[in-house]
Design an enzyme around this catalytic site. Structure first.
Site, PDB file in Angstrom:
ATOM      1  N   CYS A  13      -1.665  -2.898   7.710  1.00  0.00           N
ATOM      2  CA  CYS A  13      -1.726  -3.738   6.518  1.00  0.00           C
ATOM      3  C   CYS A  13      -0.474  -4.409   6.617  1.00  0.00           C
ATOM      4  CB  CYS A  13      -1.989  -2.918   5.095  1.00  0.00           C
ATOM      5  SG  CYS A  13      -3.619  -2.510   5.146  1.00  0.00           S
ATOM      6  N   HIS A  44     -10.738   0.706  -2.312  1.00  0.00           N
ATOM      7  CA  HIS A  44     -12.077   0.873  -1.760  1.00  0.00           C
ATOM      8  C   HIS A  44     -13.176   1.515  -2.580  1.00  0.00           C
ATOM      9  CE1 HIS A  44     -10.115  -0.557   1.778  1.00  0.00           C
ATOM     10  NE2 HIS A  44      -9.640   0.664   2.198  1.00  0.00           N
ATOM     11  N   ASP A  85      -4.657  -0.602  -1.726  1.00  0.00           N
ATOM     12  CA  ASP A  85      -5.998  -0.469  -0.890  1.00  0.00           C
ATOM     13  C   ASP A  85      -6.626  -0.080  -2.029  1.00  0.00           C
ATOM     14  OD1 ASP A  85      -6.818  -1.274   1.554  1.00  0.00           O
ATOM     15  OD2 ASP A  85      -6.781   0.888   2.275  1.00  0.00           O
ATOM     16  N   LYS A 138      -6.992  -4.773  -2.773  1.00  0.00           N
ATOM     17  CA  LYS A 138      -7.785  -5.389  -1.725  1.00  0.00           C
ATOM     18  C   LYS A 138      -8.556  -4.369  -1.187  1.00  0.00           C
ATOM     19  CE  LYS A 138      -4.052  -4.247   1.556  1.00  0.00           C
ATOM     20  NZ  LYS A 138      -4.845  -3.267   2.101  1.00  0.00           N
ATOM     21  N   HIS A 163     -17.343   2.702   1.418  1.00  0.00           N
ATOM     22  CA  HIS A 163     -16.902   1.480   2.026  1.00  0.00           C
ATOM     23  C   HIS A 163     -17.225   1.591   3.864  1.00  0.00           C
ATOM     24  CE1 HIS A 163     -13.326  -1.010   3.311  1.00  0.00           C
ATOM     25  NE2 HIS A 163     -14.031  -1.831   2.528  1.00  0.00           N
ATOM     26  N   HIS A 220     -10.327   7.216   2.156  1.00  0.00           N
ATOM     27  CA  HIS A 220      -8.965   6.966   1.625  1.00  0.00           C
ATOM     28  C   HIS A 220      -9.079   5.903   0.209  1.00  0.00           C
ATOM     29  CE1 HIS A 220      -9.398   3.608   4.496  1.00  0.00           C
ATOM     30  NE2 HIS A 220      -8.644   3.122   3.777  1.00  0.00           N
ATOM     31  N   ASP A 277       0.930  -1.416  -0.106  1.00  0.00           N
ATOM     32  CA  ASP A 277      -0.130   0.087   0.090  1.00  0.00           C
ATOM     33  C   ASP A 277       0.772   1.353  -0.013  1.00  0.00           C
ATOM     34  OD1 ASP A 277      -1.983  -1.914   0.069  1.00  0.00           O
ATOM     35  OD2 ASP A 277      -2.735  -1.425   2.027  1.00  0.00           O
TER      36      ASP A 277
HETATM   37  C1  VGL Z   1      -4.432   0.691   5.738  1.00  0.00           C
HETATM   38  C2  VGL Z   1      -6.009   1.602   7.422  1.00  0.00           C
HETATM   39  C3  VGL Z   1      -6.839   1.545   6.298  1.00  0.00           C
HETATM   40  C4  VGL Z   1      -2.959   0.186   5.641  1.00  0.00           C
HETATM   41  C5  VGL Z   1      -5.410   0.647   4.792  1.00  0.00           C
HETATM   42  O1  VGL Z   1      -2.682   0.125   4.324  1.00  0.00           O
HETATM   43  O2  VGL Z   1      -2.357   0.012   6.338  1.00  0.00           O
HETATM   44  N1  VGL Z   1      -4.757   1.273   7.055  1.00  0.00           N
HETATM   45  N2  VGL Z   1      -6.796   1.062   5.261  1.00  0.00           N
HETATM   46 ZN    ZN Z   2      -8.174   0.924   3.910  1.00  0.00          ZN
END
Ligand code: VGL
Ligand code: ZN
Length: 212
Positions: free
Chosen positions: A158, A55, A53, A113, A59, A88, A15
């Site tokens: 993540c 979404h 990431d 994902k 979401h 995000h 990510d």
């Molecule tokens: C993540 C919070 C929400 C990450 C992703 O990539 O760690 N953290 N979505």
């Molecule tokens: Zn996320």
């Protein structure tokens, strides 16, 4: 400890997206500072996998999806406790794009994902319902990639859940600690370190891979 990358190793870059970097919607302090290091690490590996990431609107992890909820509060959902975040990594947005300085043209897979509206997915392997597979384990197994090195964002979300699941699914799994940055919620880094110790996921330094 000097580690020589092997042809059956993969670097998993978690990510490394604009929204997790300074100026982004869910900025991680110094998230962008790891980009040159990740680029250098990537050159050491034959096989690189990026996660993204990704979404949809409304979401389940967005605070704005839930009436009267604010970012960083938690709610109970079907699969347990969900931390709520600012909006995000909306699919197709510039915030969801990789950091522009990320330079890993030989990356072989981009694994998206968190694209189901009702299930978050911190892990690159299994969504937060602990049941829905992303397909990454099958992909790595079919390609005979057996040892995984993880870096990226965020260390305490993540990267944490991806490493723990990778290890539980039978991959030799190692976290390159200085090539990650945490969100840093209360206790989240300590909990991550404890989880790695319990699961026997080693933490190494990037110099372990970059020297020589
Ligand atoms: C993540 C919070 C929400 C990450 C992703 O990539 O760690 N953290 N979505
Ligand atoms: Zn996320």
């Amino acid at each position: 400890m000097l580690i020589l990358p092997h042809p059956t190793d993969a670097l998993l870059v978690i990510d490394l997206q604009n929204d997790f970097c300074p100026g982004g919607a869910l900025a991680v302090a110094d998230g962008d500072a790891i980009v040159p290091l990740v680029n250098a690490l990537g050159r050491r590996f034959d096989h690189v996998v990026l996660t993204q990431d990704w979404h949809p609107l409304r979401h389940i992890s967005y605070a704005t999806t839930h009436p009267n909820k604010r970012p960083y509060e938690t709610i109970e959902v079907a699969y347990g406790t969900q931390t709520l975040w600012p909006e995000h990594c909306l699919q197709g947005s510039s915030g969801a794009a990789f950091h522009p300085a990320l330079d890993l043209p030989h990356a072989e897979l981009i694994l998206r994902k968190g694209f189901r509206r009702d299930i978050d997915s911190y892990s690159a392997f299994v969504e937060d319902d602990h049941a829905t597979a992303t397909g990454l384990a099958g992909y790595l197994r079919e390609r005979n990639l057996t040892r995984l090195f993880l870096c990226g964002l965020a260390y305490d979300f993540c990267v944490r859940y991806s490493a723990i699941d990778g290890k539980a699914l039978g991959f030799e799994t190692i976290v390159i600690e200085d090539a990650c940055r945490p969100v840093n919620l209360p206790e989240s880094v300590d909990a991550t370190n404890a989880a790695f110790t319990t699961a026997s996921v080693p933490r190494i330094r990037s110099t372990d891979l970059l020297t020589s």
